[in-house]
Write a protein that holds these residues in place. Structure first.
Motif, PDB file in Angstrom:
ATOM      1  N   GLU A   1     114.850 -87.669  69.921  1.00 54.92           N
ATOM      2  CA  GLU A   1     113.763 -88.327  69.192  1.00 54.92           C
ATOM      3  C   GLU A   1     112.692 -87.317  68.795  1.00 54.92           C
ATOM      4  O   GLU A   1     112.204 -87.332  67.662  1.00 54.92           O
ATOM      5  CB  GLU A   1     113.127 -89.422  70.044  1.00 54.92           C
TER       6      GLU A   1
ATOM      7  N   LEU B   1     117.878 -88.603  74.990  1.00 51.91           N
ATOM      8  CA  LEU B   1     117.346 -89.430  73.907  1.00 51.91           C
ATOM      9  C   LEU B   1     115.939 -88.989  73.537  1.00 51.91           C
ATOM     10  O   LEU B   1     115.603 -88.867  72.357  1.00 51.91           O
ATOM     11  CB  LEU B   1     117.349 -90.906  74.302  1.00 51.91           C
ATOM     12  N   LYS B   2     115.094 -88.723  74.540  1.00 55.60           N
ATOM     13  CA  LYS B   2     113.730 -88.271  74.269  1.00 55.60           C
ATOM     14  C   LYS B   2     113.742 -86.950  73.505  1.00 55.60           C
ATOM     15  O   LYS B   2     112.958 -86.757  72.570  1.00 55.60           O
ATOM     16  CB  LYS B   2     112.955 -88.105  75.573  1.00 55.60           C
TER      17      LYS B   2
ATOM     18  N   ARG C   1     120.975 -93.749  71.384  1.00 57.59           N
ATOM     19  CA  ARG C   1     120.454 -95.079  71.725  1.00 57.59           C
ATOM     20  C   ARG C   1     121.560 -95.991  72.224  1.00 57.59           C
ATOM     21  O   ARG C   1     121.375 -96.752  73.166  1.00 57.59           O
ATOM     22  CB  ARG C   1     119.772 -95.703  70.507  1.00 57.59           C
TER      23      ARG C   1
ATOM     24  N   SER D   1     107.000 -98.010  67.276  1.00 55.08           N
ATOM     25  CA  SER D   1     108.116 -97.096  67.146  1.00 55.08           C
ATOM     26  C   SER D   1     109.370 -97.880  66.826  1.00 55.08           C
ATOM     27  O   SER D   1     109.509 -99.034  67.204  1.00 55.08           O
ATOM     28  CB  SER D   1     108.307 -96.328  68.455  1.00 55.08           C
TER      29      SER D   1
ATOM     30  N   LEU E   1     120.714 -89.703  66.838  1.00 56.50           N
ATOM     31  CA  LEU E   1     119.729 -90.565  67.480  1.00 56.50           C
ATOM     32  C   LEU E   1     120.300 -91.960  67.726  1.00 56.50           C
ATOM     33  O   LEU E   1     120.148 -92.530  68.804  1.00 56.50           O
ATOM     34  CB  LEU E   1     118.479 -90.638  66.617  1.00 56.50           C
TER      35      LEU E   1
ATOM     36  N   THR F   1     112.175 -97.002  67.978  1.00 51.39           N
ATOM     37  CA  THR F   1     113.096 -96.755  69.084  1.00 51.39           C
ATOM     38  C   THR F   1     113.103 -97.925  70.039  1.00 51.39           C
ATOM     39  O   THR F   1     112.115 -98.624  70.181  1.00 51.39           O
ATOM     40  CB  THR F   1     112.688 -95.491  69.864  1.00 51.39           C
TER      41      THR F   1
ATOM     42  N   GLU G   1     111.797 -86.356  64.966  1.00 52.56           N
ATOM     43  CA  GLU G   1     110.431 -86.555  64.495  1.00 52.56           C
ATOM     44  C   GLU G   1     109.838 -85.263  63.960  1.00 52.56           C
ATOM     45  O   GLU G   1     109.144 -85.259  62.957  1.00 52.56           O
ATOM     46  CB  GLU G   1     109.560 -87.109  65.618  1.00 52.56           C
TER      47      GLU G   1
END
Length: 120
Positions: free
Chosen positions: A67, A63-64, A15, A106, A11, A108, A71
């Motif tokens: 994530e 990235l999504k 980013r 978040s 992650l 992020t 999660e």
């Protein structure tokens, strides 16, 4: 189909890739503005910018995905109650103005709903 397990390390790397892609896009946009001011042709610069936008979009999608996977893994670990005692209410940050601010949304750097590139 191969099942991939993502970690926090993946992650963080994703980013970083997003930030670098945003920097590349911003640099290319500045170059195009300079070329337009000078009146020079910028067709190849626009072609490169288009490829950079596509690359940035792919990295954002990745990235999504990471994530979401991280999660899901974190939630599956959190589902098991460790302490049967009742939980305390969430803490609120109180400033000198007396207004309590909501908790952070978040950790992020970008939201999954609307993402805007930012510069560090």
């Amino acid at each position: 189909m191969v099942a991939t397990r993502y970690r926090l390390k993946d992650l963080k790397l994703a980013r970083r890739h997003i930030v670098k892609a945003a920097h590349r896009v911003a640099d290319q946009e500045m170059l195009i503005r300079k070329l337009l001011r000078k009146g020079r042709p910028s067709g190849s610069a626009y072609a490169l910018l288009s490829r950079l936008y596509d690359d940035q979009r792919r990295k954002l999608d990745r990235l999504k995905l990471i994530e979401a996977m991280v999660e899901v893994e974190a939630q599956s670990c959190m589902d098991v109650p460790r302490n049967p005692a009742p939980s305390a209410p969430p803490l609120a940050i109180v400033h000198s103005s007396g207004i309590s601010l909501p908790d952070r949304q978040s950790a992020t750097p970008c939201s999954a709903v609307d993402w805007r590139p930012y510069l560090v």
